[in-house]
Design an enzyme around this catalytic site. Structure first.
Site, short mmCIF file in Angstrom:
data_model
loop_
_atom_site.label_atom_id
_atom_site.label_comp_id
_atom_site.label_asym_id
_atom_site.label_seq_id
_atom_site.Cartn_x
_atom_site.Cartn_y
_atom_site.Cartn_z
N CYS A 125 19.28 -24.13 15.18
CA CYS A 125 19.23 -25.09 13.89
C CYS A 125 20.62 -25.29 13.71
O CYS A 125 21.34 -24.55 12.54
CB CYS A 125 18.80 -23.70 13.56
SG CYS A 125 18.66 -24.92 11.35
N THR A 381 1.70 -16.42 -7.40
CA THR A 381 0.70 -17.22 -6.86
C THR A 381 -0.04 -17.56 -8.26
O THR A 381 0.78 -17.42 -8.68
CB THR A 381 -0.80 -16.34 -7.37
OG1 THR A 381 -1.66 -16.64 -7.14
CG2 THR A 381 -0.64 -15.31 -8.30
N TYR A 382 -0.26 -19.08 -8.76
CA TYR A 382 -0.85 -19.63 -9.56
C TYR A 382 -2.11 -19.90 -10.23
O TYR A 382 -2.97 -21.03 -10.33
CB TYR A 382 -0.15 -20.86 -9.77
CG TYR A 382 1.25 -21.13 -8.94
CD1 TYR A 382 1.89 -21.26 -9.76
CD2 TYR A 382 1.68 -21.45 -7.70
CE1 TYR A 382 3.79 -20.81 -9.80
CE2 TYR A 382 2.83 -20.91 -7.34
CZ TYR A 382 4.22 -21.06 -8.75
OH TYR A 382 5.44 -21.43 -8.28
N ASN A 383 -2.97 -18.96 -8.93
CA ASN A 383 -4.52 -18.55 -8.85
C ASN A 383 -5.38 -20.74 -8.47
O ASN A 383 -6.21 -20.40 -9.32
CB ASN A 383 -4.73 -17.94 -10.35
CG ASN A 383 -4.26 -16.55 -10.40
OD1 ASN A 383 -3.46 -16.74 -10.85
ND2 ASN A 383 -4.48 -15.82 -9.74
N THR A 384 -4.25 -20.71 -7.93
CA THR A 384 -5.46 -22.68 -6.86
C THR A 384 -5.15 -22.16 -5.92
O THR A 384 -3.98 -21.49 -4.98
CB THR A 384 -4.35 -23.60 -7.89
OG1 THR A 384 -3.02 -23.18 -7.04
CG2 THR A 384 -4.17 -23.69 -9.47
N THR A 393 -5.57 -15.04 -4.49
CA THR A 393 -5.60 -15.31 -2.96
C THR A 393 -4.70 -14.56 -2.78
O THR A 393 -4.19 -14.72 -1.55
CB THR A 393 -4.76 -16.84 -3.61
OG1 THR A 393 -3.44 -16.93 -4.18
CG2 THR A 393 -5.28 -17.77 -3.96
N GLU A 458 1.77 -25.93 -1.83
CA GLU A 458 0.97 -24.75 -1.86
C GLU A 458 1.53 -24.27 -0.07
O GLU A 458 1.26 -23.10 0.74
CB GLU A 458 -0.16 -24.88 -1.15
CG GLU A 458 -0.61 -25.04 -3.02
CD GLU A 458 -2.29 -24.74 -3.08
OE1 GLU A 458 -2.77 -24.74 -3.42
OE2 GLU A 458 -2.90 -26.82 -2.53
#
Length: 487
Positions: A125, A381-384, A393, A458
């Site tokens: 790297c 989480t953003y619940n999407t 999720t 995401e």
């Protein structure tokens, strides 16, 4: 899960800036005069459109405040820009990284950056190596050490073995490795120093996974004045830069790729999540059945990363001066007929009950910072999911985290590994295993091949989960060996 210079192969200068995959090498051999244009990849990531990252940074004053407070370089680097898609997590990350690099601790500042260089070099790297070459010199490091391992003190050289094992096969670390490092003598390590070193090694191995998994570009204005900076190398082939997916790829054209469009793939995943939740509520699998499912998943992981994805990549970046035994890499824990090692039962040595207290006792406060970071990424989480809102999720996040641990032989007794097969499609498993075990082989095709309906933010969340799961796995093996040394 969440919110939402051009050149050509053929000249020495351009050939030194990119890797060449095996498919393209075959073409180049057949037609030596072929020229492949190299588009300029703009922004912090070669995988994510610049405007998406820039929009997130432009709207987020918090990111700039965090950089001012916790960045060792004092600049908004490309890693931070991509991570700023998740500001909550970014704060935990920067705080813990700043603590291990700059705050009071057992190791001198130059040692910390040299250890980061050694860790990043295991995965070739050059992005991280370059970053810490600069920081090493700024903190008073001896320039001669940057000529290679033969120029560094024996004490640092002695870390080579544990660096190699942690990066590629952490299950091989034993209390004997620890005893060898801390034994009395002029080159010995104290336990607090060793814990600090282990935390740095695990952090930068895992961060290399994030760098490659997110396609982090070299910084645009590298300071080459010190004379030790390596050539900035993009770790993907020009065919990936051009986003040309016409090359035949057996792994990508298999069963669940190309049959259903990306929208129906998303709907199918949502349906599987719903069905698994209903089945869980109706009847739980027995302990014996769950153990069997883990062994099955562990063995099936052998089938991942095969065929065209398993390209042998040729790197022109010379990081070899910072590592020993460069051919040593990940070996599948579950491979039959080889290392018959017992599965690491997570309940026998957990981060929460064992690793956390040990690391905090020997290197004060870092345990709290790491724990906050692990919890943050696991619960973030953003619940999407793509275009869907109000989605739980949890099941998907747990499958991602536990699959990484499964590849390192770590089993959770209370987890049904049947969920991994239901929730993680083959192209996603290929991506996870590559990013976690051989990050330098990650390509844009792999990144694009899974969850095609999902947002880039995401996918960055996925990379954060993979990075932290990997770091925790390395720490569990190393800290367990230290505990055994102490008892």
């Amino acid at each position: 899960m969440n919110r939402g210079s051009a050149g050509s192969i053929g000249s020495a200068a351009s050939a030194s800036e990119y890797r060449v995959c095996s498919n393209c090498r075959k073409v180049l051999r057949q037609e030596k005069r072929i020229r492949v244009s190299q588009p300029l990849t703009r922004g912090p990531s070669a995988f994510i459109p610049e405007k998406e990252v820039m929009q997130a940074n432009g709207l987020n004053e918090r990111t700039n405040l965090l950089v001012e407070e916790y960045s060792t370089s004092g600049r908004l680097d490309n890693i931070t820009q991509v991570m700023s898609l998740h500001t909550q997590y970014l704060e935990s990350f920067l705080r813990s990284q700043f603590y291990m690099l700059r705050m009071d601790g057992p190791l001198p500042l130059p040692y910390r950056h040299y250890i980061a260089i050694m860790a990043a070099a295991r995965h070739q790297c050059s992005y991280l190596v370059n970053m810490h070459v600069d920081e090493f010199l700024k903190t008073g490091g001896i320039a001669e050490w940057l000529n290679g391992l033969e120029y560094i003190p024996q004490r640092l050289k002695n870390l080579n073995e544990i660096n190699k094992l942690l990066a590629h096969r952490p299950w091989l670390i034993t209390k004997e490795h620890i005893q060898k490092l801390v034994k009395t003598g002029e080159n010995n390590w104290s336990l607090p120093e060793l814990v600090h070193a282990v935390v740095l090694l695990a952090h930068y191995h895992a961060l290399a996974s994030f760098v490659f998994g997110s396609g982090i570009n070299p910084e645009r204005d590298p300071d080459t004045s010190n004379g030790f900076r390596l050539i900035a190398v993009n770790k993907f082939c020009v065919c990936d830069l051009a986003n040309d997916n016409n090359i035949e790829n057996a792994s990508l054209t298999s069963s669940n790729f190309g049959i259903a469009d990306s929208l129906s793939e998303l709907e199918a995943l949502m349906e599987r999540m719903k069905r698994l939740q209903e089945e869980k509520e109706e009847e739980e699998a027995s302990q014996e059945e769950m153990a069997t499912r883990f062994e099955k998943e562990k063995k099936e992981s052998l089938l991942v990363v095969t065929g065209a994805f398993d390209d042998e990549m040729v790197s022109t970046s010379d990081v070899s001066r910072y590592i020993e035994d460069p051919g040593f890499g990940y070996k599948d824990f579950a491979r039959r007929g080889e290392e018959h090692l017992p599965t690491f039962r997570a309940q026998d040595y957990t981060w929460e009950n064992h690793g956390f207290s040990l690391v905090n006792r020997l290197y004060s406060d870092i345990g709290h910072l790491l724990d906050e970071k692990f919890r943050m990424v696991y619960n973030l989480t953003y619940n999407t999911m793509a275009t869907h809102e109000d989605v739980d999720t949890t099941m998907l996040r747990r499958a991602l985290f536990n699959y990484v641990h499964c590849m390192f032989g770590i089993r959770y007794d209370d987890y049904d590994y049947g969920e991994v097969n239901q929730l993680l499609e083959r192209s996603l498993k290929v991506y996870i295993k590559t990013v976690t075990c051989y990050p330098e082989r990650t390509t844009k095709r792999m990144y694009d091949s899974y969850w095609r309906q999902f947002k880039h933010s995401e996918k960055v969340h996925v990379n954060l989960l993979l990075m932290e799961a990997r770091m925790q796995a390395e720490l569990l093996y190393a800290l367990r060996a230290i505990t055994r040394h102490l008892t």
